[in-house]
Design an enzyme around this catalytic site. Sequence first.
Site, PDB file in Angstrom:
ATOM      1  N   TRP A 107       0.946  -1.142   0.048  1.00  0.00           N
ATOM      2  CA  TRP A 107      -0.145  -0.026  -0.126  1.00  0.00           C
ATOM      3  C   TRP A 107       0.847   1.222  -0.083  1.00  0.00           C
ATOM      4  O   TRP A 107       1.541   1.673   1.088  1.00  0.00           O
ATOM      5  CB  TRP A 107      -1.037   0.115   1.327  1.00  0.00           C
ATOM      6  CG  TRP A 107      -1.852  -1.057   1.209  1.00  0.00           C
ATOM      7  CD1 TRP A 107      -2.994  -1.169   0.527  1.00  0.00           C
ATOM      8  CD2 TRP A 107      -1.805  -2.459   1.659  1.00  0.00           C
ATOM      9  NE1 TRP A 107      -3.879  -2.178   0.848  1.00  0.00           N
ATOM     10  CE2 TRP A 107      -2.986  -3.004   1.576  1.00  0.00           C
ATOM     11  CE3 TRP A 107      -0.672  -2.982   2.542  1.00  0.00           C
ATOM     12  CZ2 TRP A 107      -3.216  -4.463   1.771  1.00  0.00           C
ATOM     13  CZ3 TRP A 107      -1.144  -4.474   2.827  1.00  0.00           C
ATOM     14  CH2 TRP A 107      -2.152  -5.053   2.403  1.00  0.00           C
ATOM     15  N   HIS A 160      -7.296   1.845   2.073  1.00  0.00           N
ATOM     16  CA  HIS A 160      -8.395   0.533   1.772  1.00  0.00           C
ATOM     17  C   HIS A 160      -9.349   0.624   2.673  1.00  0.00           C
ATOM     18  O   HIS A 160      -9.415   1.403   3.697  1.00  0.00           O
ATOM     19  CB  HIS A 160      -7.831  -0.639   1.799  1.00  0.00           C
ATOM     20  CG  HIS A 160      -6.760  -0.925   3.029  1.00  0.00           C
ATOM     21  ND1 HIS A 160      -6.399  -2.405   3.197  1.00  0.00           N
ATOM     22  CD2 HIS A 160      -6.884  -0.552   4.164  1.00  0.00           C
ATOM     23  CE1 HIS A 160      -5.620  -2.202   4.122  1.00  0.00           C
ATOM     24  NE2 HIS A 160      -5.940  -1.523   4.828  1.00  0.00           N
ATOM     25  N   ARG A 211      -3.845   6.463  -2.505  1.00  0.00           N
ATOM     26  CA  ARG A 211      -2.468   5.614  -2.627  1.00  0.00           C
ATOM     27  C   ARG A 211      -1.701   6.770  -3.388  1.00  0.00           C
ATOM     28  O   ARG A 211      -2.188   7.426  -4.261  1.00  0.00           O
ATOM     29  CB  ARG A 211      -2.666   4.386  -3.148  1.00  0.00           C
ATOM     30  CG  ARG A 211      -3.403   3.429  -2.384  1.00  0.00           C
ATOM     31  CD  ARG A 211      -3.289   1.953  -2.789  1.00  0.00           C
ATOM     32  NE  ARG A 211      -4.251   1.103  -2.139  1.00  0.00           N
ATOM     33  CZ  ARG A 211      -4.404  -0.187  -2.287  1.00  0.00           C
ATOM     34  NH1 ARG A 211      -3.931  -0.714  -3.236  1.00  0.00           N
ATOM     35  NH2 ARG A 211      -5.494  -0.742  -1.862  1.00  0.00           N
ATOM     36  N   GLN A 225     -13.384   1.953  -3.036  1.00  0.00           N
ATOM     37  CA  GLN A 225     -13.593   0.482  -2.488  1.00  0.00           C
ATOM     38  C   GLN A 225     -14.743   0.112  -1.920  1.00  0.00           C
ATOM     39  O   GLN A 225     -15.443   0.931  -1.425  1.00  0.00           O
ATOM     40  CB  GLN A 225     -12.286   0.226  -1.680  1.00  0.00           C
ATOM     41  CG  GLN A 225     -10.956  -0.041  -2.212  1.00  0.00           C
ATOM     42  CD  GLN A 225     -10.053  -0.998  -1.598  1.00  0.00           C
ATOM     43  OE1 GLN A 225     -10.006  -1.005  -0.376  1.00  0.00           O
ATOM     44  NE2 GLN A 225      -8.924  -1.580  -2.151  1.00  0.00           N
ATOM     45  N   VAL A 240      -5.965 -11.663   6.675  1.00  0.00           N
ATOM     46  CA  VAL A 240      -7.019 -12.694   6.241  1.00  0.00           C
ATOM     47  C   VAL A 240      -5.980 -13.955   6.283  1.00  0.00           C
ATOM     48  O   VAL A 240      -4.647 -13.888   6.034  1.00  0.00           O
ATOM     49  CB  VAL A 240      -7.800 -12.806   5.351  1.00  0.00           C
ATOM     50  CG1 VAL A 240      -8.689 -11.483   5.194  1.00  0.00           C
ATOM     51  CG2 VAL A 240      -6.735 -12.030   4.043  1.00  0.00           C
ATOM     52  N   ALA A 252     -13.686 -11.284   5.181  1.00  0.00           N
ATOM     53  CA  ALA A 252     -13.446  -9.683   4.832  1.00  0.00           C
ATOM     54  C   ALA A 252     -13.400  -9.925   3.244  1.00  0.00           C
ATOM     55  O   ALA A 252     -12.510 -10.838   2.757  1.00  0.00           O
ATOM     56  CB  ALA A 252     -12.344  -9.168   5.350  1.00  0.00           C
TER      57      ALA A 252
END
Length: 345
Positions: free
Chosen positions: A155, A176, A202, A216, A259, A313
Amino acid sequence: MEEKISQIQKDYLEKIQKAKTLKELDEIFLELFGKNGAVDQLSKQFSTLSQDQLKIIGPTFNQVKQQLEEGINEKRTNIREESYKRLSEENLTLQPSRLKARKGHLHPVTQFEQEIVKLFKNLGFVEADAPHIDTDYNNFEVLNIPENHPARDLWDTFYISSKFQVPSSKLLLRTHTSNSQIRILKDNTPPIRMMNLGRCFRFENVDARHEHTFEQFEIVYVDKGVSMAHLQYLSEYFFKGTLGQDIKARLRPKYYPFVEPGVGVDASCVFCKGKGCKVCGQTGFLELAGAGMIHPDVLKAGGIDPNIYSGIAWGVGPGRMVMLREGIEDIRLFNSGDLSFLEKY
Ligand code: PHE
């Protein structure tokens, strides 16, 4: 001297007569009575005259001055009256404007977002809020991306100058919608079905596929027994609802620190329907979303026991989806304010 005076008298009376506008009159007035004007020049020469000469010329001079001044005033009144007369005779009819009122509409990405919010509302998801300016903790740290961790390179981030920082936390522009995860987990108790939508930022090298400001959409689903099967179902539900009933979803292993397991979510190519073409690079699939099972550390940080609950997610870029659906080739068009582009949608 007397000659000079009568010359001025003659010349200027004539000029005044000929004047057509107030502006011309103002100029004449200045030529006569302004500093270094004709009158001024003359009176400067009076010092060369004898007392006797002055006695004669003085009154003449004053008389001419007065005459010229009155002449100007009179002409001013005439010009004004004439223009009033002309105005009152003029027939002024105001036409109703022929310009058609311009009707705006929602931005193509906003239209798409409303569509997907509705799709997930149908499954019981509700919208959650998260800020554009957030702490390093919410955007990164709590998501298993500590400072100096190489995963930060995924990122490119706009950090906010230390001048504006609150003492306890570093601030940044969220990279995000995953910055919503920790809020959603902390503020709610399972079962949780929430979605967050909005701008992300970004520090990109901007080109046809990369923007510094983009949208997003993310969902968070937490309950007992939530599994990868739900992730597969939700992915397919999204693609079928947005790209067409014949679209399939494919999950591929992919690393996101927050995740486990993490997946890249592909949709079968909308152009070749999975056969392989130029757009999908002969693979038959397009990578469109990122997702995974919420990491136990993140659940714990949100006050949720990972031994009882599990969660998903799942995030996607609405802009990318609209580009695909509408055949838009340059992402920069979205924020360009170019009406000839926007009016097509
Ligand atoms: N936040 C990730 C990104 O911006 C996408 C993602 C969302 C991945 C949710 C996993 C789960 O790249």
